[in-house]
Write an enzyme that holds these catalytic residues in place. Structure first.
Site, mmCIF file in Angstrom:
data_model
loop_
_atom_site.group_PDB
_atom_site.id
_atom_site.type_symbol
_atom_site.label_atom_id
_atom_site.label_comp_id
_atom_site.label_asym_id
_atom_site.label_seq_id
_atom_site.Cartn_x
_atom_site.Cartn_y
_atom_site.Cartn_z
ATOM 1 N N VAL A 1 0.845 -1.204 0.000
ATOM 2 C CA VAL A 1 0.000 0.000 0.000
ATOM 3 C C VAL A 1 0.877 1.249 0.000
ATOM 4 O O VAL A 1 0.625 2.225 -0.708
ATOM 5 C CB VAL A 1 -0.937 -0.011 1.216
ATOM 6 C CG1 VAL A 1 -1.602 1.342 1.394
ATOM 7 C CG2 VAL A 1 -1.976 -1.096 1.044
ATOM 8 N N ALA A 2 1.946 1.201 0.814
ATOM 9 C CA ALA A 2 2.784 2.389 0.934
ATOM 10 C C ALA A 2 3.587 2.636 -0.336
ATOM 11 O O ALA A 2 3.786 3.772 -0.748
ATOM 12 C CB ALA A 2 3.730 2.234 2.122
ATOM 13 N N GLU B 1 -0.077 4.803 -6.261
ATOM 14 C CA GLU B 1 -1.386 4.945 -6.903
ATOM 15 C C GLU B 1 -1.848 6.404 -6.917
ATOM 16 O O GLU B 1 -2.702 6.787 -7.693
ATOM 17 C CB GLU B 1 -2.428 4.025 -6.249
ATOM 18 C CG GLU B 1 -2.952 4.459 -4.893
ATOM 19 C CD GLU B 1 -1.940 4.266 -3.776
ATOM 20 O OE1 GLU B 1 -1.022 3.446 -3.949
ATOM 21 O OE2 GLU B 1 -2.056 4.955 -2.746
ATOM 22 N N ASP C 1 0.755 36.604 -33.840
ATOM 23 C CA ASP C 1 0.218 37.725 -34.621
ATOM 24 C C ASP C 1 0.967 38.973 -34.214
ATOM 25 O O ASP C 1 1.542 39.034 -33.133
ATOM 26 C CB ASP C 1 -1.252 37.965 -34.232
ATOM 27 C CG ASP C 1 -2.164 36.926 -34.810
ATOM 28 O OD1 ASP C 1 -1.734 36.219 -35.717
ATOM 29 O OD2 ASP C 1 -3.317 36.837 -34.337
ATOM 30 N N ASP D 1 -6.890 34.740 -33.756
ATOM 31 C CA ASP D 1 -8.100 35.299 -33.174
ATOM 32 C C ASP D 1 -9.351 35.107 -34.030
ATOM 33 O O ASP D 1 -10.452 35.120 -33.525
ATOM 34 C CB ASP D 1 -7.919 36.789 -32.835
ATOM 35 C CG ASP D 1 -7.292 37.556 -33.985
ATOM 36 O OD1 ASP D 1 -7.282 37.015 -35.112
ATOM 37 O OD2 ASP D 1 -6.819 38.681 -33.775
ATOM 38 N N ASP E 1 -8.533 31.268 -38.294
ATOM 39 C CA ASP E 1 -7.343 30.821 -37.568
ATOM 40 C C ASP E 1 -7.560 29.460 -36.905
ATOM 41 O O ASP E 1 -6.606 28.796 -36.519
ATOM 42 C CB ASP E 1 -6.982 31.829 -36.467
ATOM 43 C CG ASP E 1 -6.428 33.125 -37.041
ATOM 44 O OD1 ASP E 1 -5.817 33.063 -38.123
ATOM 45 O OD2 ASP E 1 -6.612 34.175 -36.423
ATOM 46 N N ASN F 1 4.378 6.548 5.272
ATOM 47 C CA ASN F 1 3.756 6.861 3.981
ATOM 48 C C ASN F 1 2.807 8.044 4.108
ATOM 49 O O ASN F 1 2.802 8.956 3.284
ATOM 50 C CB ASN F 1 2.997 5.624 3.498
ATOM 51 C CG ASN F 1 2.508 5.803 2.088
ATOM 52 O OD1 ASN F 1 3.241 6.285 1.237
ATOM 53 N ND2 ASN F 1 1.269 5.445 1.840
ATOM 54 N N ASP G 1 4.237 11.477 2.392
ATOM 55 C CA ASP G 1 3.651 11.750 1.069
ATOM 56 C C ASP G 1 2.606 12.846 1.102
ATOM 57 O O ASP G 1 2.409 13.551 0.127
ATOM 58 C CB ASP G 1 2.986 10.490 0.497
ATOM 59 C CG ASP G 1 4.002 9.611 -0.182
ATOM 60 O OD1 ASP G 1 5.200 9.891 -0.004
ATOM 61 O OD2 ASP G 1 3.593 8.658 -0.880
HETATM 62 P P1 ATP Z 1 -2.245 40.553 -37.375
HETATM 63 O O1 ATP Z 1 -2.464 39.423 -38.319
HETATM 64 O O2 ATP Z 1 -0.877 40.644 -36.881
HETATM 65 O O3 ATP Z 1 -3.274 40.679 -36.303
HETATM 66 P P2 ATP Z 1 -3.503 42.566 -39.002
HETATM 67 O O4 ATP Z 1 -4.480 43.149 -38.059
HETATM 68 O O5 ATP Z 1 -2.824 43.527 -39.933
HETATM 69 O O6 ATP Z 1 -2.330 41.855 -38.297
HETATM 70 P P3 ATP Z 1 -5.614 41.374 -40.427
HETATM 71 O O7 ATP Z 1 -6.633 41.718 -39.408
HETATM 72 O O8 ATP Z 1 -5.676 40.102 -41.143
HETATM 73 O O9 ATP Z 1 -4.199 41.428 -39.810
HETATM 74 O O10 ATP Z 1 -5.623 42.564 -41.479
HETATM 75 C C1 ATP Z 1 -4.958 42.464 -42.691
HETATM 76 C C2 ATP Z 1 -4.941 43.807 -43.387
HETATM 77 O O11 ATP Z 1 -6.270 44.198 -43.674
HETATM 78 C C3 ATP Z 1 -4.386 44.934 -42.547
HETATM 79 O O12 ATP Z 1 -3.008 45.039 -42.648
HETATM 80 C C4 ATP Z 1 -5.078 46.125 -43.108
HETATM 81 O O13 ATP Z 1 -4.393 46.588 -44.263
HETATM 82 C C5 ATP Z 1 -6.420 45.595 -43.513
HETATM 83 N N1 ATP Z 1 -7.403 45.845 -42.467
HETATM 84 C C6 ATP Z 1 -7.333 45.529 -41.189
HETATM 85 N N2 ATP Z 1 -8.425 45.908 -40.523
HETATM 86 C C7 ATP Z 1 -9.235 46.486 -41.424
HETATM 87 C C8 ATP Z 1 -10.527 47.074 -41.367
HETATM 88 N N3 ATP Z 1 -11.228 47.152 -40.259
HETATM 89 N N4 ATP Z 1 -11.032 47.565 -42.503
HETATM 90 C C9 ATP Z 1 -10.359 47.485 -43.652
HETATM 91 N N5 ATP Z 1 -9.143 46.947 -43.774
HETATM 92 C C10 ATP Z 1 -8.577 46.450 -42.685
#
Ligand code: ATP
Length: 935
Positions: free
Chosen positions: A306-307, A311, A353, A662, A666, A756, A760
């Site tokens: 047991v000791a 487990e 990113d 995000d 992705d 034990n 432990d």
């Molecule tokens: P990361 O990927 O590092 O977050 P990011 O924000 O530039 O960077 P995306 O959000 O994919 O990446 O944007 C890509 C591109 O789209 C940007 O570089 C910008 O030129 C354009 N963009 C970003 N936000 C807008 C928006 N709200 N309206 C129009 N164009 C945009």
């Protein structure tokens, strides 16, 4: 409104809940009705949503909008589990039998000890459950609703029928909704219907003959499905168990909660148990052959089993992981899958990113370039600048929030940052709030602009297209009236669609290459550059051909935004590099912007460092990408879909990859990465679902801190295993070797069980509080498949165990030889004290205890002192002597026991010193780092 007393709803018996009852009735047929009628039936004004008090009232009636959880293990069940161990049952049976034929005290003490052991096991399991439940609570979903005229973010479980919910790509649908307004809205309904292609939604009522299949109800969005594109508003018609998902929701919580390490340990424990049982059998047989009482020998052998059978190891690992995960929340890292805690220490590449993770995401417009003229915020705007700013403000989803109470909330999932001005806060994507404020500084107020040129249609932003377009009705009416579309996005995405340069006096020729060169020049300064354009339409374009109308645009100008790197990011990048982890930036932004920021953060060392763009990446096949992936530290203009190729290429080369993300797109890369990391503030539900770690502050430095914590926790698990198994090995050696040295059985069963229990229990758990080893971020990542027992742990367990056993037997032999009657108490004491000395010595794998200081782990010091006090009590409290079969030791006997413990401590310190020297020698030899140095 008619009441239907027989309808089942969230409050079936309550006559005060007509809305709820109506909701349940109408939910069935919501797709057939007009939205206005539905809203009237549910008692809600679609423009303001429910009043907060009304929402609270309905919540009290309807209960939470959550699916009935699979019941948590109750405390009683948890306690019962502690007694289900087969060996413990055998021990209890043996104790009872021996009590019946012999000493009843023995039996009682064994029972008490077994119960105490169970209590400790229970407390461990309970703490682990609590910690896991708290983590799950933190990971709970949020929803954006309109209540009392305000847009606010609330926990999804507080939604009630009648709520107006705002949705955008990436959101998980929080309840069953009848859609009221949509913009290019698509939903992935695979969770519910099995159909893997996202379904386009609309908002009109469906004809009565529409089939009963959920997939046919194109104006509904169901809980548990996810929005993949566009935006929408929906009216909640069913919540919780009344939703379609609720009706089929037995499938929840089926996930196997054990981590790979726990599974490996459990499997290993089973094999070890067999070995230990074999040894115990030998001990039993040897004892009986030597003429010992068979019942006593059986009790001794079973107690030892047991000791010594570990487990509890998987349970303790859970406690260490879960407590570690809770600690990580304090620095904004939320663990969604426990195994991530143990694997964090193996990360070799962190793909991050840029925007918001490496940079602050606190943007402001630096300048606007239109027709070769610069405008900076605050200056009066010329007509062409004013039109560009109008485009920037109108083609923009930021919303103004008057009340300050929802400071943390945002209308859309990408948008928890806020900018304040005297009129209130602007909520939305920081890029967009920056543009709204820039326009405002020239006297162009988005609210007034929106009223004058109302948006009638849109093509939402999407990071693959890198642009968005909104359509607005021009004022005036009559024949001249029409529509204007504003487009904004990445220059390379917008410019090819432009035909001319807009000027107030008519169109002019557009030098696209000159504009692109200007955009590059701005990007090289680390600025984020967007292009703005417009086009007038006589008629509103067909929704199905929106892509076609983003063409023949009139270019307006370039706007450049500043997004400074986060202050702590550069230090975190350095930490990564010293820990053998390569930070890699993957961004949708312009290559020059990306390189400039990477250079500032130290991700690359020179301005000539290669940047791979999405376009170049698309041209590489997998083998070619694998050949490049180890040199490239910056990827720009990458589609989220391409991230998965980067992950796979790195993994094919043996890397262990953490990847941030995000958006909806992705999710596959997050799932594929060894550790998917989602953004807690700016990220979408889909990304969070796909990830194992959520950054509550979206900060790159938090990933590095999490890796550090992961390494610390893994170290502590190793320390616990080293400590517990060395102790067990010592106990086995002692009892196993005694007959061969012609010594009597050194310990009573009670002694074995007591050692034990006290060794432990508390001291082992106190190892969870052990601080990180010095230089924890200066050593290379641990290979993911490396055994827990690597780096000489096996040898340590056997050798130090043998030392402990040898010392026990030496003390026994000496005491017997010199006629000390207390030999058994001495062996008992040596066994406890040597384990206390051992745990102090193994607090660090390399550093000597005097360098750590006793005070650097106070819980452990307390546990050791308490154990010592208890041990001395069993010896010196007269009432306990008969129970524990001990006698008070004389000073010299006690000193000898402490001397033995000191010896164990000294030997382990020598072992560590030897390891330090070896590591030092190895370091001087290692010339070739795993990853080629940054260019
Ligand atoms: P990361 O990927 O590092 O977050 P990011 O924000 O530039 O960077 P995306 O959000 O994919 O990446 O944007 C890509 C591109 O789209 C940007 O570089 C910008 O030129 C354009 N963009 C970003 N936000 C807008 C928006 N709200 N309206 C129009 N164009 C945009």
């Amino acid at each position: 409104m008619t009441h239907n007393p027989t309808s089942t709803s969230c409050a079936p018996d309550s006559p005060t809940a007509p809305e709820a009852q109506t909701a349940a009735r109408w939910a069935e047929s919501a797709h057939l009705h007009d939205v206005e009628a539905l809203a009237r039936a549910l008692g809600v004004d679609l423009h303001t949503g429910l009043a907060p008090q009304e929402a609270a009232r309905r919540a009290a009636l309807c209960g939470p909008n959550s699916l009935a959880q699979v019941r948590r293990r109750s405390a009683l069940a948890l306690l019962a589990e502690q007694f289900q161990d087969f060996m413990v049952l055998v021990l209890l049976a043996a104790a009872v039998v021996s009590g019946l034929v012999g000493e009843i005290t023995d039996t009682l003490v064994i029972l008490v000890i077994v119960v105490l052991n169970a209590v400790i096991g229970f407390v461990q399991a309970w703490r682990a459950d609590q910690a896991l439940a708290a983590l799950r609570q933190l990971a709970a979903a949020q929803a954006t609703v309109l209540r009392g005229g305000q847009v606010q973010t609330v926990p999804a479980h507080t939604l009630v029928p009648g709520d107006v919910v705002l949705l955008e790509a990436g959101n998980q649908i929080p309840a069953d909704l009848r859609l009221l307004q949509i913009a290019q809205f698509q939903v992935d309904e695979s969770a519910l219907t099995g159909e893997s292609v996202p379904v386009a939604k609309q908002s009109a009522p469906l004809p009565p003959q529409t089939g009963g299949a959920l997939g046919d109800r194109s104006n509904m969005a169901y809980k548990g499905t996810t929005a993949t594109l566009g935006r929408a508003r929906g009216l909640v018609v069913a919540t919780g168990m009344h939703t379609e998902l609720g009706k089929i929701a037995q499938l929840l919580d089926t996930e196997d909660r054990s981590t790979p390490l726990q599974r490996r340990l459990a499997a290993f424990g089973r094999r070890l148990a067999l070995v230990i049982l074999g040894i115990c059998l030998v001990i039993f047989a040897a004892g009986v052959l030597r003429g010992e009482d068979p019942l006593r020998m059986a009790l001794t052998a079973i107690s030892l089993a047991v000791a010594a059978i570990p487990e509890a190891l998987p349970a303790v690992v859970t406690v260490l992981l879960a407590l570690g995960a809770r600690r990580m929340v304090a620095f904004h890292a939320l663990v969604r899958r426990l195994p991530a805690v143990e694997t964090l220490g193996s990360v070799t590449v962190i793909c991050s990113d840029k925007t918001g993770t490496l940079t602050q995401n606190r943007m402001h417009a630096e300048l606007l370039l239109a027709c070769g003229e610069r405008w900076t915020p605050g200056e009066p705007a010329s007509p062409v600048h004013a039109e560009a700013l109008r485009a920037a403000a109108l083609c923009n989803d930021a919303v103004r929030q008057k009340s300050a109470e929802n400071g943390e909330n945002g209308e859309n999932g990408n948008s928890t940052e806020e900018e304040r001005n005297e009129d209130g806060a602007w909520l939305g994507d920081p890029t967009e709030t920056a543009l709204v404020l820039a326009a405002l500084s020239a006297g162009l107020d988005k609210v007034a602009l929106d009223a004058a040129l109302p948006r009638v249609q849109e093509q939402p932003f999407d990071s693959s297209r890198k642009r968005m377009t909104t359509f607005h009705r021009l004022p005036g009416g009559g024949a001249s009236a029409g529509y204007v579309a504003y487009t904004k996005g990445a220059p390379e995405s917008v410019l090819p669609r432009c035909r001319s340069q807009w000027t107030p006096s008519g169109d002019a020729a557009l030098e696209k290459s000159a504009v692109l060169a200007a955009a590059s020049a701005l990007a090289e300064q680390g600025l984020r550059v967007l292009a703005l354009a417009r086009r007038e339409h006589a008629r509103l374009p067909d929704t199905n051909d929106l892509a076609g109308v983003e063409n023949a645009l009139q270019f307006l100008g370039l706007v450049a935004l500043i997004d400074p790197p986060r202050a702590e990011a550069a230090a975190a990048v350095r930490d990564c590099q010293s820990a053998g982890i390569v930070p890699v930036m993957i961004t949708g932004d312009h290559p020059a912007t990306a390189r400039a920021i990477a250079l500032r953060l130290g991700i690359v060392a020179s301005a000539e460092a290669p940047v791979l763009t999405g376009k170049e990446l698309a041209e590489l096949d997998d083998a070619a990408l694998r050949a490049r992936v180890e040199q490239v530290r910056v990827y720009a203009r990458v589609d989220p879909a391409q991230k998965i190729r980067i992950v796979e290429a790195l993994q094919a080369l043996g890397h262990f990859v953490a990847m941030t993300g995000d958006g909806v797109n992705d999710a596959p890369a997050l799932k594929r990465a060894d550790i998917g990391v989602a953004m807690g503030r700016g990220g979408t539900d889909v990304a969070r679902e796909a990830s194992s770690l959520v950054l509550l502050d979206d900060n790159f430095a938090t990933i590095v801190a999490a890796v550090r914590e992961g390494r610390r926790i893994y170290d502590n698990i190793r320390k616990f295993v080293r400590y517990a198994m060395t102790g067990n090995s010592g106990e086995i050696w002692t009892i196993f070797l005694a007959p061969f040295l012609l010594l009597p059985i050194p310990l009573q069963p009670i002694h074995i069980l007591w050692v034990n229990l006290v060794t432990d229990g508390l001291p082992g758990l106190a190892l969870a509080a052990e601080p990180a080893e010095a230089g924890i971020m200066r050593r290379p990542p641990r290979p993911p498949r490396e055994s827990l027992f690597a780096h000489g742990m096996w040898q340590h367990i056997l050798a130090v165990g043998l030392l402990i056993g040898g010392l026990c037997l030496a003390v026994q032999a000496w005491a017997l030889h010199t006629g000390h009657a207390h030999w058994q108490t001495m062996v008992f004491t040596v066994l406890t004290l040597t384990q206390m000395a051992h745990i102090l010595a193994i607090r660090s794998e390399t550093q000597p205890l005097w360098r750590l200081g006793l005070a650097s782990n106070l819980p452990l010091l307390g546990a050791v002192l308490l154990t010592l006090a208890l041990q001395l009590a069993t010896i010196y409290v007269p009432a306990l002597n008969p129970i524990f079969k001990t006698q008070p030791l004389s000073w010299d006997e006690l000193a000898l026991c402490f001397g033995a413990a000191l010896l164990v401590y000294a030997v382990v310190e020598v072992e560590k010193a030897w390891r330090r020297r070896r590591a030092c020698a190895a370091r001087t030899k290692v010339a070739e780092p795993h990853y080629r140095p940054g260019t």
